[in-house]
Design a protein around this motif. Structure first.
Motif, PDB file in Angstrom:
ATOM      1  N   LEU A  29      -7.763  11.407   1.570  1.00  0.00           N
ATOM      2  CA  LEU A  29      -8.423  10.566   2.573  1.00  0.00           C
ATOM      3  C   LEU A  29      -7.398   9.903   3.491  1.00  0.00           C
ATOM      4  O   LEU A  29      -7.529   9.923   4.726  1.00  0.00           O
ATOM      5  N   ILE A  30      -6.351   9.363   2.885  1.00  0.00           N
ATOM      6  CA  ILE A  30      -5.336   8.650   3.675  1.00  0.00           C
ATOM      7  C   ILE A  30      -4.596   9.625   4.584  1.00  0.00           C
ATOM      8  O   ILE A  30      -4.367   9.349   5.766  1.00  0.00           O
ATOM      9  N   TRP A 180       4.848   8.598  13.309  1.00  0.00           N
ATOM     10  CA  TRP A 180       5.070   9.326  12.046  1.00  0.00           C
ATOM     11  C   TRP A 180       5.764   8.445  11.020  1.00  0.00           C
ATOM     12  O   TRP A 180       5.421   8.424   9.852  1.00  0.00           O
ATOM     13  N   MET A 181       6.755   7.679  11.527  1.00  0.00           N
ATOM     14  CA  MET A 181       7.489   6.777  10.621  1.00  0.00           C
ATOM     15  C   MET A 181       6.543   5.745  10.004  1.00  0.00           C
ATOM     16  O   MET A 181       6.521   5.534   8.790  1.00  0.00           O
ATOM     17  N   ILE A 182       5.747   5.136  10.917  1.00  0.00           N
ATOM     18  CA  ILE A 182       4.806   4.097  10.443  1.00  0.00           C
ATOM     19  C   ILE A 182       3.832   4.718   9.440  1.00  0.00           C
ATOM     20  O   ILE A 182       3.519   4.142   8.394  1.00  0.00           O
ATOM     21  N   CYS A 186       3.042   3.689   5.687  1.00  0.00           N
ATOM     22  CA  CYS A 186       1.669   3.354   5.272  1.00  0.00           C
ATOM     23  C   CYS A 186       1.260   4.208   4.083  1.00  0.00           C
ATOM     24  O   CYS A 186       0.645   3.724   3.122  1.00  0.00           O
ATOM     25  N   LEU A 187       1.582   5.509   4.183  1.00  0.00           N
ATOM     26  CA  LEU A 187       1.196   6.449   3.121  1.00  0.00           C
ATOM     27  C   LEU A 187       1.812   6.032   1.788  1.00  0.00           C
ATOM     28  O   LEU A 187       1.137   5.984   0.758  1.00  0.00           O
ATOM     29  N   ALA A 188       3.136   5.681   1.861  1.00  0.00           N
ATOM     30  CA  ALA A 188       3.824   5.293   0.623  1.00  0.00           C
ATOM     31  C   ALA A 188       3.195   4.028   0.045  1.00  0.00           C
ATOM     32  O   ALA A 188       2.912   3.949  -1.161  1.00  0.00           O
ATOM     33  N   ALA A 192       1.143   3.679  -3.463  1.00  0.00           N
ATOM     34  CA  ALA A 192       1.536   2.738  -4.523  1.00  0.00           C
ATOM     35  C   ALA A 192       0.337   1.884  -4.915  1.00  0.00           C
ATOM     36  O   ALA A 192       0.041   1.705  -6.108  1.00  0.00           O
ATOM     37  N   LEU A 193      -0.403   1.391  -3.881  1.00  0.00           N
ATOM     38  CA  LEU A 193      -1.581   0.560  -4.170  1.00  0.00           C
ATOM     39  C   LEU A 193      -2.637   1.349  -4.920  1.00  0.00           C
ATOM     40  O   LEU A 193      -3.268   0.848  -5.856  1.00  0.00           O
ATOM     41  N   THR A 194      -2.820   2.632  -4.494  1.00  0.00           N
ATOM     42  CA  THR A 194      -3.836   3.482  -5.144  1.00  0.00           C
ATOM     43  C   THR A 194      -3.512   3.657  -6.625  1.00  0.00           C
ATOM     44  O   THR A 194      -4.399   3.562  -7.472  1.00  0.00           O
ATOM     45  N   VAL A 195      -2.222   3.889  -6.888  1.00  0.00           N
ATOM     46  CA  VAL A 195      -1.834   4.088  -8.292  1.00  0.00           C
ATOM     47  C   VAL A 195      -2.127   2.819  -9.098  1.00  0.00           C
ATOM     48  O   VAL A 195      -2.717   2.859 -10.180  1.00  0.00           O
TER      49      VAL A 195
END
Ligand SMILES: Nc1ncnc2c1ncn2[C@@H]1O[C@H](COP(=O)(O)OP(=O)(O)OP(=O)(O)O)[C@@H](O)[C@H]1O
Ligand SMILES: [Mg+2]
Length: 482
Positions: A29-30, A180-182, A186-188, A192-195
């Motif tokens: 989703l992300i 892309w950097m942002i 965000c993805l990282a 981390a939050l998802t985990v």
């Protein structure tokens, strides 16, 4: 030990699977969302730059074309002179052709004069059309435009201009790389939050599964402490409700079994005692012996009645099918009244019965007799000398109504909520003395409910009791199996 280890392993695997699915779903989703966020603004700004280029290039070509339109024919010299007067610094290349596509001016290689411009844009412009083409590639915007040149004698040639813009492209590329950097950051962070969240969530799911296992093992008092305020909290509360019901049902079942065995044990003990007395007392006179044997008979009667009622209740609990037909409630009441007349006479109670005709309900005949009999028998049994019992059957507006009213001892207010419970007796000694087992009203209640009816009781201690039962009337075509 081995079993619990296996279950633990299984549970861990399940937790991991749930966690993996959760993380994967969020990751997809992300990524999809970030992909959209990254590509859409870039595509939109590219389109914006392209349309801005189109208008600027076409207007520049228009200016050149207008400047050349004063010339009757487009010769290299004349065009060169006109072009030297124009500010063409921002353009990469300018080609002017005459009406036959022969190059009369080329800003990049003046020596190309005389050659033919084999460019599709030029061909289209010589056809009288305005042409624009743009591409964003290799770190630059390359744009081309061509428009026809008209002199006083008509179409005299075409102007082709070409531009390569690296500064706007650089801007877009830098915005793109920042996005892309942002996105990566965000993805990282999201991962981390998802985990973390998935761990918390699966821990709660595991706790729920664990609680289910404990309850399945027989610990009905086990409860989950609901945490948070979400669907899982609701699920935990539902689980607790369910477990509480299980606990109540289990307690009721245990009480029923212990009450039932007690009820069976008491007359058996009395029979045993009476039989022992007869055996042990030598030379017992006949009258006493007869009395003892009669007592044994009445205890056996009680035993039989109780076991029949228990059987009836267990058949009902098991949902055994019974044959339903259109039965006249009035006739059942009249028959019951006839049956109870000797008992009423013995008790000094006046029994009356009134019934309207055609009070038909869909029921099994036995069941209907049981309902009327148990209610009327209680009304006679728990009455006083000189008391009255009235059985009444009539058709109400939408229901068929049975009322059994007596002027007997009544039921205390605090006992009313319990009288339909199995083995419940207001006055144990009195009921037992009258041969009661405390099952009659619970059978009545279950039977009434299974026929879609309702039962109500109004009573006052010392002033009598009134039971009102309402049934749905039988449909025109009756009969069937439930
Ligand atoms: N009409 C009534 N007047 C006064 N008390 C009643 C009346 N009907 C029922 N009761 C009270 O309710 C209790 C439960 O009645 P129920 O018919 O279930 O049992 P029972 O009459 O004692 O035994 P059983 O009907 O199984 O032979 C009775 O023991 C009695 O105390
Ligand atoms: Mg009874």
């Amino acid at each position: 030990m081995r079993n619990s280890g296996g279950a633990e392993k299984k549970r861990r695997k399940l937790t991991q699977r749930v966690q993996f699915k959760f993380v994967l779903a969020f990751f997809t989703l992300i990524v999809a969302l970030l992909g959209l966020v990254d590509t859409y603004p870039i595509a939109a700004s590219r389109d914006l730059v392209a349309s801005e280029k189109e208008s600027s290039l076409l207007s520049q070509a228009g200016v050149i074309s207008a400047s050349l339109s004063a010339l009757d024919s487009l010769s290299s010299d004349a065009v060169g002179q006109v072009m030297s007067l124009l500010d063409i610094a921002g353009l990469e290349r300018i080609i002017v052709t005459d009406g036959t596509a022969r190059i009369v001016y080329d800003s990049r290689s003046p020596s190309d004069g005389g050659k033919y411009a084999l460019l599709s844009e030029v061909a289209l412009a010589l056809d009288g059309r305005q042409v624009f083409w743009s591409r964003f590639a290799d770190g630059a915007f390359t744009s081309r435009a061509a428009i026809p040149v008209y002199s006083s004698r008509g179409l005299s040639g075409a102007v082709y201009i070409c531009e390569r813009d690296e500064s706007q492209a650089e801007l877009i590329i830098s915005v793109q790389s920042r996005l892309w950097m942002i996105s990566l950051v965000c993805l990282a962070a999201a991962m981390a939050l998802t985990v973390v969240f998935s761990r918390a969530l699966t821990a709660r799911i595991t706790r729920l599964a664990e609680a289910m296992r404990v309850v399945r093992g027989g610990d009905y008092a086990h409860r989950i402490k609901p945490e948070g305020n979400d669907e899982l909290t609701e699920l935990s509360e539902e689980f607790n409700d369910l477990t509480e019901r299980l606990e109540t049902t289990e307690a009721q079942r245990r009480r029923f079994v212990s009450d039932a065995s007690h009820e069976l044990k008491t007359p058996l003990a009395a029979i045993r005692l009476l039989a022992d007395s007869i055996i042990q007392s030598e030379g017992m006179d006949e009258a006493t012996m007869r009395e003892f044997v009669a007592d044994i008979g009445s205890e056996a009667d009680r035993l039989q009645r109780t076991s029949e009622k228990l059987l009836d209740l267990s058949r009902r609990d098991a949902g055994a099918p019974r044959a339903l037909s259109r039965v006249d409630l009035g006739e059942a009441a009249a028959a019951t009244s006839r049956l109870l007349t000797p008992l009423a006479a013995k008790m000094g109670v006046q029994l009356s019965c009134s019934a309207e005709s055609d009070c038909l309900v869909t029921a099994s005949e036995d069941e209907l007799y049981q309902i009327v009999f148990n209610l009327a028998e209680n009304a006679v049994k728990y009455n006083v000398e000189g008391g009255e019992v009235a059985i009444d059957v009539r058709r109400g507006e939408k229901r068929v109504l049975l009322t059994v009213e007596d002027t007997g001892i009544g039921i205390p207010r605090e006992d009313l909520p319990h009288i339909f419970e199995r083995f419940y007796r207001v006055d144990k000694a009195r009921s037992r003395e009258k041969g009661g087992s405390g099952l009659g009203l619970s059978i009545v209640h279950d039977a009434v409910v299974s026929l879609g009816g309702e039962i109500e009781v109004a009573a006052r201690e010392g002033q009598g009791t009134r039971f009102t039962v309402s049934f749905p009337p039988a449909a025109e075509e009756g009969g069937g199996e439930l």
